[in-house]
Design an enzyme around this catalytic site. Structure first.
Site, PDB file in Angstrom:
ATOM      1  N   SER A 141      76.689 -27.435  54.957  1.00 35.63           N
ATOM      2  CA  SER A 141      77.180 -27.436  56.333  1.00 35.63           C
ATOM      3  C   SER A 141      78.452 -28.261  56.398  1.00 35.63           C
ATOM      4  O   SER A 141      78.742 -29.057  55.488  1.00 35.63           O
ATOM      5  CB  SER A 141      76.117 -28.037  57.256  1.00 35.63           C
ATOM      6  OG  SER A 141      76.628 -28.362  58.527  1.00 35.63           O
ATOM      7  N   TYR A 154      69.713 -33.762  59.967  1.00 38.57           N
ATOM      8  CA  TYR A 154      70.347 -32.522  59.507  1.00 38.57           C
ATOM      9  C   TYR A 154      71.459 -32.847  58.516  1.00 38.57           C
ATOM     10  O   TYR A 154      71.558 -32.241  57.439  1.00 38.57           O
ATOM     11  CB  TYR A 154      70.897 -31.765  60.713  1.00 38.57           C
ATOM     12  CG  TYR A 154      71.557 -30.450  60.372  1.00 38.57           C
ATOM     13  CD1 TYR A 154      70.802 -29.302  60.167  1.00 38.57           C
ATOM     14  CD2 TYR A 154      72.943 -30.344  60.284  1.00 38.57           C
ATOM     15  CE1 TYR A 154      71.407 -28.090  59.861  1.00 38.57           C
ATOM     16  CE2 TYR A 154      73.557 -29.135  59.989  1.00 38.57           C
ATOM     17  CZ  TYR A 154      72.780 -28.014  59.778  1.00 38.57           C
ATOM     18  OH  TYR A 154      73.375 -26.814  59.475  1.00 38.57           O
TER      19      TYR A 154
END
Length: 251
Positions: A141, A154
């Site tokens: 990400s 995350y």
């Protein structure tokens, strides 16, 4: 050089969003595709969509966080298609809060879904690939490289994806297995549509910062998936490649 005819790929979280975009790219390049996900209805819909494009595709309903899930995935791919060549670790989830607001259960859930599942599936894939070589593609990400106040677990999981990819790349290069990561930018999916609702002006801010002038879409990942799964990338391993329309390099 980009032909995947005769190859077999498994895509975790392949029943929607970025995962389905990559599955479509791999299938159109000639690979047989196993769609792996927990939602049977979404799996079935994704397989139908792939088959409508002429792709040989099957579904496996599976929670990839289980200790034996990786081997179940490999066994299903081999059972359906006779071999196993390409793994895309795309399963992921996110909950947006300030760090102090997460419960330990929420933190562990994101680590297990985003990072531990990639470890489990990659280790099982290694057993199938070590005699013939193979490709492992892990989905990181922008939060693998940036910080944000609302993504502590995350970001931890996606930063871990990059470092784990590098470690596996160095360990398995001798077996002709290339391990790389893709770092998606802001992509329009179910996960990010929730962020657009929750974070004021996010859509506009992303467009303003992105040189390409738009959010990404799942189809933007078909090409990078084919590249990293094909002979074209045989001398590329341990990398983390942004697919973000220039977001990460904008000054």
């Amino acid at each position: 050089m980009f032909d995947l005819t005769g190859k077999v790929a498994a895509v975790t979280g392949g029943n929607g969003g970025i995962g389905l975009g990559m599955a479509e790219g791999l299938g159109r390049a000639g690979a047989c595709v196993l769609v792996v996900g927990r939602n049977e209805g979404k799996n079935r819909s994704a397989v139908a969509q792939l088959r409508a494009q002429g792709v040989k595709a099957e579904s496996l309903v599976l929670d990839v966080t289980g200790e034996t899930a990786g081997q179940a995935m490999v066994d299903a791919a081999v059972g359906h298609f006779g071999r196993f060549d390409i793994l895309v670790n795309n399963a992921g989830t996110n909950v947006r809060k300030q760090p102090q607001e997460y419960s330990l259960a929420e933190f562990r859930s994101m680590i297990d879904t985003n990072l531990s599942s990639a470890f489990i599936c990659s280790n099982a894939a290694y057993g199938a690939m070590k005699q013939q070589g193979g490709k492992i593609i892990n989905i990181g990400s922008m939060m693998s490289i940036f910080g944000a106040s609302f993504t502590a677990p995350y970001a931890a999981s996606k930063g871990g994806i990059v470092q784990m990819s590098r470690a596996m790349a160095t360990a398995w290069a001798k077996d002709d297995i290339q391990v790389n990561a893709i770092l998606p930018g802001w992509i329009s999916t179910d996960l990010t549509r929730a962020a657009q609702r929750d974070i004021p002006e996010l859509e506009q801010r992303v467009v303003q910062r992105t040189p390409a002038g738009r959010w990404g879409v799942p189809a933007d990942f078909a090409g990078i998936a084919v590249f990293l799964a094909s002979p074209a990338s045989d001398f590329i391993t341990g990398t983390a490649i942004p697919v973000d329309g220039g977001y990460s390099v904008q000054g």
